[in-house]
Write a protein that holds these residues in place. Structure first.
Motif, PDB file in Angstrom:
ATOM      1  N   VAL A 370       0.845  -1.193   0.000  1.00  0.00           N
ATOM      2  CA  VAL A 370       0.000   0.000   0.000  1.00  0.00           C
ATOM      3  C   VAL A 370       0.879   1.241   0.000  1.00  0.00           C
ATOM      4  N   LEU A 371       0.686   2.092  -1.026  1.00  0.00           N
ATOM      5  CA  LEU A 371       1.457   3.322  -1.155  1.00  0.00           C
ATOM      6  C   LEU A 371       0.677   4.486  -0.554  1.00  0.00           C
ATOM      7  N   GLY A 372       1.297   5.669  -0.628  1.00  0.00           N
ATOM      8  CA  GLY A 372       0.611   6.869  -0.145  1.00  0.00           C
ATOM      9  C   GLY A 372      -0.691   7.097  -0.883  1.00  0.00           C
ATOM     10  N   GLY A 373      -1.691   7.672  -0.167  1.00  0.00           N
ATOM     11  CA  GLY A 373      -3.006   7.863  -0.753  1.00  0.00           C
ATOM     12  C   GLY A 373      -3.777   6.573  -0.882  1.00  0.00           C
ATOM     13  N   ASN A 374      -3.319   5.550  -0.133  1.00  0.00           N
ATOM     14  CA  ASN A 374      -3.966   4.233  -0.127  1.00  0.00           C
ATOM     15  C   ASN A 374      -4.004   3.587  -1.515  1.00  0.00           C
ATOM     16  N   LYS A 375      -3.010   3.888  -2.329  1.00  0.00           N
ATOM     17  CA  LYS A 375      -2.861   3.214  -3.614  1.00  0.00           C
ATOM     18  C   LYS A 375      -2.375   1.793  -3.360  1.00  0.00           C
ATOM     19  N   VAL A 376      -3.124   0.781  -3.831  1.00  0.00           N
ATOM     20  CA  VAL A 376      -2.825  -0.621  -3.559  1.00  0.00           C
ATOM     21  C   VAL A 376      -2.129  -1.258  -4.762  1.00  0.00           C
ATOM     22  N   ILE A 377      -0.956  -1.824  -4.523  1.00  0.00           N
ATOM     23  CA  ILE A 377      -0.245  -2.621  -5.520  1.00  0.00           C
ATOM     24  C   ILE A 377      -0.452  -4.085  -5.146  1.00  0.00           C
TER      25      ILE A 377
END
Length: 792
Positions: A370-377
């Motif tokens: 999970v990246l910043g801004g709740n971006k999910v990889i």
């Protein structure tokens, strides 16, 4: 025990050359033992062939004393008080030979003696489910009659079917091996439950009816002196094939469901031939010999040689043992190996073996980044990460943590010793896992990052992304190259390390399109040769939940008890799925030959996924017979296939002729052989296409001139009079003609033949391999044979 000197007249009649021990990897695994294979058993009432000792004496010029051990101890051994154990194992049931500790020069001499088929170094081979069986069930469209075929002597109850497992042993206390509700052990069973310090006769029961172990010729470690599994592999395989039903099984809450084997009613016999270091060929041959005598119906081997060291048939202990097992009516199922996706990496390719590739089922163990801004990889992996959603952790590309003097490729792949501890500490590290020359496993890299104080790790690996590896409590996942580009862009776009932050979540399960063929066995990885299509079939082999050993603390998260079930992947897991189905078919059609069972499994396979679309590979391309053979195995279709292709021992002997083997060796191998048998004068590999196999493979095909092959099918439906019509799925530019186009059967077990002619519709030679199929149907049964036309 008393020793008696043995004197006798040596009388035999064959000569075959010695296979030189030239491969470096084999030399590295050498234990000084050579296997001497002498063909079909010529013993009387199972008594030891005295010519073994005479042959040894003629070469070594020293006498051996015989010590006869009890059946529980498993073999006759010979002892020379001045030289130590020279003859370490003998084979006298089903086939003949021995394993001896001799010099290379002595081995060469033995190879020239009459009666010797082959001599080769004792090889070290490699070890190569709740939801999976439900998934296969739903993939099967055929409705099967409730009554078995009355003409096939199939009235024997299912619990009389015995699956032999050659592997690392068994953990008998697992609930998967309870015998609740099972009847008495079949009277034909002649096997043993061998005792050890940690294994007693009470560990066997009406489910686990036999357990043997084979003392390693070059190790005295306790692991080799017990049937108990100390690895987990054998327990997992056995429960997948025939485990009893166990409710609420899971791997620490993941994949929760009812665990069961493919044929829970079947009996299990364990032959421990492997340890953590591998599987000795001499032990494998001994297990084949015992299994033939014990009375098993199906043998399951999730092991084989490395593809780079694929042996000649006459020096392959699995091919040799399997030939004699099949000749004795035992179906032998083997894994295809995990060395794909490079070309021609399948192993266990002898045509008398049913060879299995691995595919996915409809679940995915995701462990997301999970990246910043709740971006999910979306990542793949099983971990029990202590990281939470709220804390924030710095993210770093491994290349940015390069240690002074480290290799660029090494640091990019997070190789141990390549990264700066001060830059790694407290961060989640992005690592490659590729570049060809990468010599370190995922676990070695995890240990390296963990040792430097890293918080977590995300591997970039398109192949490994298809399989969920288990990482314990350490936050780890695998991502694709495409997703990695987004992550690296994210890292590079931030202005400070406090922004390069987020976390790896614990594993969760999602449904997905399946089956897919994974990198173990795809993109021509499983094309063994151009004249017999391998693998034969594919089956679930990815993320399979099955029983595990009860003392494995390494697989347990911190503070947890060892798991009772585990999730692992490989063609090792695919093989027992097919073994369980083969046992089911055998239980309903007890008189069927191994080749009939193989045919039933292959001709009823499916080529579509759970979305009714063509099966694909994990890279997204449409799968071909090179990837999955006849297709994905189904569970009910093989029980009533309609027609079967029976491959006879004569077919296999002709195969050896066509493959260039010496007629004297071929005559030595079979128990019975026609008196007028002879190899054709112009024997060559092109003729192999004509052995009566359920699939067709033609090499060096350019369509000019045409190529003809013939096949014979047997009516096993029990319908009496019935008519089958043919349909052909021909590739573009190829004409396929089948004569006759109807097969009119008048009775059950009747055999009819047909011929197929392949020719090109173009004046230009074919440039690419082509695929198609020939299907016979009578409106009730559909009998499909794939074909491959190779330009090579």
């Amino acid at each position: 025990m008393k020793g008696n000197q043995l004197f006798f007249l040596f009388c035999s009649f064959f000569i075959v050359s010695f296979l030189d021990e030239t491969r470096a990897a084999q030399a590295g695994n050498s234990n000084g033992v050579y296997i001497v294979y002498m063909g079909a058993a010529a013993s009387t009432n199972g008594l030891l062939r005295d010519d073994h000792v005479d042959l040894m004496n003629s070469v070594l010029r020293r006498k051996f004393l015989m010590i006869y051990l009890t059946p529980l101890q498993g073999a006759a051994w010979y002892y020379d008080s001045t030289k130590g154990n020279a003859l370490v194992r003998t084979y006298r049931h089903g086939f003949s030979g021995f394993a001896a500790r001799v010099s290379e020069e002595e081995a060469r001499s033995i190879a020239q003696k009459p009666g010797v088929v082959s001599v080769f170094p004792d090889p070290l081979l490699q070890l190569h489910t709740t939801r999976s069986w439900d998934f296969l069930k739903y993939q099967t469209s055929l409705e099967v009659d409730s009554k078995p075929n009355s003409d096939s002597e199939s009235s024997s109850p299912g619990s009389d079917t015995i699956i032999g497992i050659l592997d690392t042993g068994i953990w008998p206390e697992s609930e998967s091996f309870n015998d609740e509700g099972m009847g008495e052990i079949p009277s034909r069973w002649k096997g043993l439950c061998m005792k050890a310090d940690d294994f007693s006769s009470s560990n066997c029961n009406r489910k686990l009816i036999g357990a043997r172990f084979y003392n390693n010729t070059d190790s005295s470690t306790p692991e080799w002196y017990t049937p108990r599994d100390m690895v987990g592999h054998g327990t997992h395989v056995a429960s997948t094939a025939a485990g009893s039903t166990v409710a609420t099984a899971s791997f620490y809450g993941l994949a929760t469901g009812t665990a069961k084997g493919g044929f829970p009613g079947s009996r299990i016999a364990i032959y421990k031939v492997c340890s953590t270091n591998g599987c000795r060929g001499s032990a494998i041959l001994a297990a084949f010999e015992d299994a033939i005598t014990d009375g098993v119906d199906v043998l399951s081997l999730s092991l084989g040689s490395p593809s780079i060291l694929r042996p000649n048939l006459m020096s392959d202990p699995i091919a040799i043992g399997a030939f004699h097992a099949v000749e004795s009516g035992i179906t032998v199922v083997c894994s295809a190996g995990n060395d794909g996706p490079s070309s021609t990496t399948v192993v266990n390719t002898a045509p008398w073996i049913l060879t299995v590739a691995a595919s996915t089922i409809d679940r995915d163990f995701q462990s997301n980044l999970v990246l910043g801004g709740n971006k999910v990889i979306k990542g793949e992996g099983i971990n029990f990460s202590p990281l939470q959603k709220s804390p924030v952790y710095p993210l770093i590309n491994a290349e940015a943590a390069k240690k002074s003097g480290a290799n660029e490729v090494g640091v990019r792949n997070c190789d141990p010793g390549s990264m700066d501890k001060d830059l790694i500490k407290g961060k989640i590290v992005i690592c490659n896992h590729d570049d060809g020359a990468d010599d370190y496993s995922l676990n070695r890299k995890i240990d390296g990052v963990k040792g430097l104080g890293g918080t977590g790790i995300a591997f970039i690996d398109d192949q490994s992304r298809a399989v969920a590896y288990t990482y314990g409590a350490f936050p780890a996942t695998v991502i694709t190259t495409k997703d990695a580009e987004e992550i690296l862009s994210y890292i590079n776009s931030t202005r400070g390390p406090t922004y390069d932050t987020r976390n790896i979540l614990k594993a969760r399960i999602l449904d997905l399109r399946s089956p897919m063929l994974v990198f173990y066995c795809r993109a021509h990885a499983c094309l063994a040769n151009m004249v017999v299509l391998q693998p034969d079939i594919s089956a679930p082999g990815v993320d399979i939940l099955a029983a595990w050993i009860g003392n494995d603390t390494s697989a347990a998260p911190q503070g947890k008890e060892p798991p009772l079930f585990n999730v692992i992947s490989g063609t090792s897991m695919a093989c027992p799925h097919v073994s369980g189905i083969a046992a089911t078919v055998k239980s309903r059609n007890f008189a069927w030959s191994p080749s009939a069972i193989r045919s039933a499994i292959m001709t009823t396979a499916t080529q579509t996924n759970n979305l009714k679309a063509p099966i694909t590979t994990d890279s997204g391309s449409i799968a071909t017979p090179y990837d999955y053979g006849a297709g994905e195995v189904t569970t009910s279709g093989p029980l009533q296939p309609g027609l079967v292709y029976e491959t006879s021992t004569l077919d296999y002997l002709n195969y050896l002729c066509y493959s260039g083997h010496d007629i004297s060796a071929i005559e030595a191998i079979a128990k019975t052989i026609p008196s007028d048998f002879a190899c054709p004068n112009d024997s060559n590999a092109d003729y192999i296409s004509n052995i009566n196999y359920p699939s067709i493979a033609i090499s060096k095909f350019n369509g000019k001139p045409s190529k003809n092959v013939s096949r014979t099918v047997t009516n096993v439906a029990g319908d009496g009079e019935t008519v089958y019509s043919v349909s052909v799925d021909a590739p573009s530019g190829v004409n396929v003609e089948v004569v006759p186009d109807e097969l009119r059967f008048t009775k059950n077990n009747e055999k009819l033949s047909y011929q197929v002619t392949f020719s090109s519709l173009s004046v230009s030679p074919m440039k690419e391999d082509a695929f198609g199929s020939i299907t016979w149907t009578n409106g009730k049964y559909r009998v499909r044979s794939p074909f491959v036309l190779s330009v090579r």
